[in-house]
Write an enzyme that holds these catalytic residues in place. Structure first.
Site, PDB file in Angstrom:
ATOM      1  N   GLY A 288      -9.033   7.974   8.223  1.00  0.00           N
ATOM      2  CA  GLY A 288     -10.133   8.036   7.217  1.00  0.00           C
ATOM      3  C   GLY A 288     -11.292   7.345   7.610  1.00  0.00           C
TER       4      GLY A 288
ATOM      5  N   HIS B 222     -16.347   2.293   8.826  1.00  0.00           N
ATOM      6  CA  HIS B 222     -14.782   2.321   8.953  1.00  0.00           C
ATOM      7  C   HIS B 222     -14.615   3.507   9.690  1.00  0.00           C
ATOM      8  CE1 HIS B 222     -10.799   1.275   7.398  1.00  0.00           C
ATOM      9  NE2 HIS B 222     -10.923   2.638   7.608  1.00  0.00           N
ATOM     10  N   LEU B 223     -13.920   3.379  10.958  1.00  0.00           N
ATOM     11  CA  LEU B 223     -13.692   4.706  11.471  1.00  0.00           C
ATOM     12  C   LEU B 223     -12.219   4.711  11.953  1.00  0.00           C
ATOM     13  CD1 LEU B 223     -17.040   5.019  13.987  1.00  0.00           C
ATOM     14  CD2 LEU B 223     -16.398   5.913  11.598  1.00  0.00           C
ATOM     15  N   GLY B 224     -11.400   5.363  11.259  1.00  0.00           N
ATOM     16  CA  GLY B 224      -9.886   5.466  11.609  1.00  0.00           C
ATOM     17  C   GLY B 224      -9.526   6.887  11.408  1.00  0.00           C
TER      18      GLY B 224
ATOM     19  N   ASN C 215       0.865  -0.956   0.092  1.00  0.00           N
ATOM     20  CA  ASN C 215       0.077  -0.244   0.021  1.00  0.00           C
ATOM     21  C   ASN C 215       0.707   1.247  -0.007  1.00  0.00           C
ATOM     22  OD1 ASN C 215      -1.830   1.949   0.427  1.00  0.00           O
ATOM     23  ND2 ASN C 215      -2.627   1.481   2.296  1.00  0.00           N
TER      24      ASN C 215
ATOM     25  N   LYS D  95       3.079   0.854   3.243  1.00  0.00           N
ATOM     26  CA  LYS D  95       2.718  -0.202   4.193  1.00  0.00           C
ATOM     27  C   LYS D  95       2.610  -1.376   3.605  1.00  0.00           C
ATOM     28  CE  LYS D  95      -1.158  -0.526   7.411  1.00  0.00           C
ATOM     29  NZ  LYS D  95      -2.448  -0.210   7.876  1.00  0.00           N
TER      30      LYS D  95
ATOM     31  N   ARG E  71      -2.598  -2.071  -3.241  1.00  0.00           N
ATOM     32  CA  ARG E  71      -3.750  -1.367  -2.897  1.00  0.00           C
ATOM     33  C   ARG E  71      -3.771  -0.117  -4.055  1.00  0.00           C
ATOM     34  NH1 ARG E  71      -6.155   0.670   2.818  1.00  0.00           N
ATOM     35  NH2 ARG E  71      -8.011   1.510   2.007  1.00  0.00           N
TER      36      ARG E  71
ATOM     37  N   ARG F 129      -9.595  15.663   7.781  1.00  0.00           N
ATOM     38  CA  ARG F 129     -10.554  16.044   6.565  1.00  0.00           C
ATOM     39  C   ARG F 129     -11.822  16.409   6.962  1.00  0.00           C
ATOM     40  NH1 ARG F 129      -8.926  10.355   3.403  1.00  0.00           N
ATOM     41  NH2 ARG F 129      -7.024  10.878   2.657  1.00  0.00           N
TER      42      ARG F 129
ATOM     43  N   GLU G  12      -7.589  -5.216   6.157  1.00  0.00           N
ATOM     44  CA  GLU G  12      -7.623  -4.917   4.997  1.00  0.00           C
ATOM     45  C   GLU G  12      -6.490  -5.615   3.955  1.00  0.00           C
ATOM     46  OE1 GLU G  12      -8.822  -0.446   4.300  1.00  0.00           O
ATOM     47  OE2 GLU G  12      -7.778  -0.462   6.425  1.00  0.00           O
TER      48      GLU G  12
ATOM     49  N   HIS H 185     -12.434   2.797   0.892  1.00  0.00           N
ATOM     50  CA  HIS H 185     -12.436   1.745   1.778  1.00  0.00           C
ATOM     51  C   HIS H 185     -13.073   0.607   1.600  1.00  0.00           C
ATOM     52  CE1 HIS H 185     -12.000   5.687   4.390  1.00  0.00           C
ATOM     53  NE2 HIS H 185     -10.992   5.026   4.263  1.00  0.00           N
TER      54      HIS H 185
ATOM     55  N   ARG I 110      -8.094   9.658  20.528  1.00  0.00           N
ATOM     56  CA  ARG I 110      -7.472   9.339  21.779  1.00  0.00           C
ATOM     57  C   ARG I 110      -7.200  10.440  22.603  1.00  0.00           C
ATOM     58  NH1 ARG I 110      -3.585   4.821  19.794  1.00  0.00           N
ATOM     59  NH2 ARG I 110      -3.181   6.531  18.347  1.00  0.00           N
TER      60      ARG I 110
ATOM     61  N   ASP J 143      -6.096  12.936  16.478  1.00  0.00           N
ATOM     62  CA  ASP J 143      -6.093  11.520  17.077  1.00  0.00           C
ATOM     63  C   ASP J 143      -7.215  11.578  18.296  1.00  0.00           C
ATOM     64  OD1 ASP J 143      -5.517   9.441  18.907  1.00  0.00           O
ATOM     65  OD2 ASP J 143      -3.566   9.384  18.305  1.00  0.00           O
TER      66      ASP J 143
END
Length: 779
Positions: A372, A368-370, A176, A183, A251, A401, A545, A340, A445, A443
């Site tokens: 992106g 899908h929550l990351g 990727n 990655k 990817r 974004r 993924e 995604h 967190r 982030d």
């Protein structure tokens, strides 16, 4: 005894010449089994044809009662074969085969089976005769008709998501290549402990680092990575040269509207990725650079492009089009593509496996929550809406974004504020979202921690983020007409109990009820965090993924093998028949519409044996209008079904989904008016998928399975290729392709035209019982 000599003595292989048998044996595996060992498991996805060479084996079915004795179905001896039904129907195996004493058997892989046995007419005829008999026996014996569903329910991995089942013994590398990172993941056998996952980040920037985790532990060190080529050399050096890489899955962010599945990299695919760089300038150029570097470095591997957009090619036009001037949108390819895709597809299949229900029966909303983010509405395994659009910028609020904003705001910043396009791109993609609202970071967190300390902007960021997701969940529940499961995945979706709780808050009226204790409990596998009795299951499903990209790359190579089989066979014309609107009625509705004791009156036979046009007609009445004198087709069916065209659904005032015959759950209803009475249906109206009827012999000849999706080529003044053509197999079918009147008119085709198999487009995952035979006409 030599295996080739043994096979020559068996009826299935007697017509093969020695070179063909030698090729078959060389590409297959001779295995041995001790007494009691399973040669094939109950509920196993069909992967090979087994041929018993020596010894005996029992065919049996597990007891319906836990711990009960198995049901003996028969005994196999030398020359008998097993596993062929799963290869034809796409079902999981409906019996297990266990050795009775020491056994020796040949495992013929699916690809070899298609390439060799299906090329031999005598072998095809024998297999087809056996399969047809077993399919008919299933229909005649009501108990057998439930076996396929039971086997699916007990299957451990019906969609081959386990690396061993998905990839076999192949060594598969996933790459990727992003704008400033590479990655990677190497799958080296089914053991997760042998996987190697890594990341080279800050390519071309100061502070480049290489982080990886594998059999030798976790490592992180500075890296010399001035460009992607240098970063990939670091990756290849880490992989080592002790064993070659068989497949590389790349990817690729954007496949446009051209690719509905992964594709083997060739000059055409490279050219398309390069061409689509205008639509994805931050992604496709780097994806292509990675492909070209990897092809140079690994010339012996099969390279496959797996597109983020491919899974969303099924989104209907009314959901993917923008309300822009049509000519402009078409010329510049301005539409919603969605991203995604591998993650949404993977968690949909994992959810179906965990729920013990085929994905083709489910309505799902996946989040899908990351870094992106995207939400996806999945109806019967097909994406029907996705929050990301022309670019990944649309939709949910993300780390940096902005997600959905008023386009007028962009115009205002360009004109009234004098910003440049480059400044806007930086703000919208890199300085907005959670980072922009909180003023801190992207982030979640850190933002949640700041909100706990009372930071008002951090709290606002969390509220805006979760409100946007909740709004999309509600919208997609409406679009789907109900939801079976709400799924959270990716870094935030899997790990933030607070985000999940805020998203689900107030959705109890939609049947979404969270259990707070379950939601807070940690876990690493699929978790049900919904309350007892919640109509909708709320699940946390870890995504993978990289595994999905590897799986789709291997599947694409399998599709190429089936296409090669199709193109190697002598072309056989497939009659094309135009299906006008019609109705199939249940026995109860026949009496309700035409009177007690009424039996359908055959008017003329149809091309498929046992099916006929009836003298009876009904009127269809919808919310907006009606369609009169619609022909009833016989014989009676278990459930009433109405098949109409796109033009007629508008006239009636409904949106009918494109479905396979019999797939009626969640479809709209209509009122049927007959000569004696009327029936108000709550569901049953569909636009039928274009499809081909095939006998087992037809399917075996071309290496096809039930529910494969193929492309059909027509000839004439206008050469066309029809995609998305569903294959349906039954011993009672006669070869023919059916399209509806709208499609026929658009293509200027009439009944009597012919088409030719061009290639396979998609192979469905394991399904429950696939053959719904045609009962005999009523007497």
């Amino acid at each position: 005894m030599d295996v080739v000599r043994q096979l020559r003595q068996m009826s299935l292989f007697r017509s093969f010449d020695e070179p063909s048998l030698r090729e078959l044996v060389d590409c297959s595996t001779v295995a041995e089994a001790a007494d009691g060992a399973l040669l094939i498991e109950y509920g196993h996805a069909g992967e090979y044809l087994g041929v018993l060479l020596e010894g005996r084996a029992a065919v049996r079915r597990p007891s319906a009662e836990p711990g009960g004795p198995s049901v003996e179905l028969g005994t196999l001896g030398p020359g008998d074969y097993f596993g062929e039904m799963a290869l034809l129907t796409g079902e999981v195996t409906t019996a297990e085969v266990a050795a009775r004493g020491p056994c020796r058997y040949l495992r013929i892989p699916e690809a070899v089976y298609g390439r060799t046995l299906a090329a031999n007419p005598t072998a095809v005829a024998e297999l087809a005769k056996s399969m047809a008999a077993r399919l008919r026996q299933r229909w005649l014996d009501p108990a057998q008709r439930h076996v396929a569903a039971d086997a699916w329910d007990r299957a451990r991995d019906p969609y081959r998501l386990d690396p061993g089942a998905a990839l076999g013994d192949r060594r598969v590398l996933v790459l990727n290549c992003g704008s400033s990172s590479v990655k990677y993941c190497l799958f080296d056998g089914p053991d997760p402990e042998r996987q190697l996952r890594g990341l080279v980040e800050r390519i071309g920037l100061e502070g480049s680092r290489h982080r990886r985790r594998g059999p030798d532990g976790e490592h992180a060190e500075p890296a010399a990575a001035p460009d992607h080529a240098a970063a990939l050399e670091l990756v290849f050096a880490t992989l080592g040269t002790d064993r070659k890489v068989d497949v590389v899955g790349h990817r690729v962010a954007h496949g446009g509207d051209r690719y509905a599945a992964a594709a083997r990299v060739d000059d055409e695919v490279r050219g398309t990725i390069r061409e689509l760089a205008a639509l994805a300038p931050l992604h496709n150029p780097h994806n292509l650079a990675g492909i070209e570097a990897a092809v140079r470095r690994l010339p012996g591997a099969a390279h496959v492009a797996v597109f983020d957009t491919a899974f969303h090619r099924t989104v209907p036009s009314f959901a993917h089009e923008y309300a822009l001037p049509h000519a402009l949108a078409r010329r510049l390819r301005l539409r919603r593509y969605g991203f995604h895709g591998p993650s949404h597809q993977y968690v949909a299949l994992r959810t179906a496996t965990w729920l013990r229900r085929p994905v083709t029966e489910l309505k799902l909303v996946t989040c899908h929550l990351g870094s992106g983010n995207s939400a996806c509405a999945i109806d019967h395994g097909r994406s029907i809406d996705i929050s990301t659009g022309f670019t990944p910028l649309e939709g949910l609020i993300m780390g940096t974004r902005c997600g959905d904003i008023d386009p007028g705001l962009v115009l205002h910043l360009l004109t009234a504020q004098g910003m440049t396009a480059a400044e806007l791109e930086r703000i919208l993609n890199h300085e907005s979202g959670l980072r922009g609202v909180s003023g801190l970071t992207g982030d979640m967190r850190e933002i949640e921690a700041a909100a706990d300390r009372g930071d008002p902007q951090a709290l606002l960021a969390v509220q805006m983020y979760t409100y946007r997701i909740r709004k999309y969940v509600g919208a997609y529940a409406a679009a789907l007409g109900g939801v079976d499961a709400l799924v959270f995945t990716a870094g935030i979706g899997e790990n933030s109990a607070g985000v999940r709780a805020r998203v689900c808050q107030g959705l109890d009226r939609l049947g979404i009820v969270l259990d707070e204790a379950r939601n807070r409990a940690a876990g690493s596998d699929v978790r049900d965090v919904s309350a007892e009795g919640s109509p909708v299951r709320v699940l946390v499903v870890p995504t993978d993924e990289e595994l999905m990209i590897a799986r789709e790359a291997v599947r694409a190579l399998g599709h190429d093998q089936v296409t090669a089989i199709i193109q190697a066979r002598t072309e056989r014309p497939i009659p094309i028949e135009v299906s006008a609107h019609h109705v199939h009625l249940s026995a109860a509705h026949v009496e309700a519409l035409f009177g007690p004791g009424h039996a359908l009156t055959p008017r003329s036979d149809l091309s498929q044996p046992g099916q006929f046009s009836c003298a009876e007609t009904v009127d269809l009445v919808g919310p907006k209008g009606r369609v009169d004198r619609v022909r009833v087709l016989g014989p009676e069916r278990k459930e009433t079904q109405i098949e109409i065209s796109r033009t007629e659904e508008f006239r009636l005032g409904i949106d009918a989904p494109i479905r396979a015959s019999g797939d009626l759950k969640g479809s709209p209803g209509l009122t049927l008016v007959g000569s004696h009475g009327s029936v108000a249906l709550t569901h049953g109206a569909i636009c039928a998928m274009r499809h081909i009827h095939m006998s087992p012999e037809d399917a075996l000849t071309y290496g096809l399975r039930d529910r494969d999706v193929v492309r059909i080529r027509t000839r004439g003044e206008r050469t066309l290729i029809f995609g998305d053509v569903l294959v349906r197999i039954s011993p009672d079918y006669r070869l023919a392709m059916h399209i509806d009147t709208d499609e026929a008119n658009a293509a200027e085709i009439s009944t009597g035209a012919v088409g030719f198999l061009d290639s396979i487009q998609e192979r469905q995952g394991s399904v429950r019982e696939t053959w719904v035979p045609t009962p005999a006409p009523p007497r």
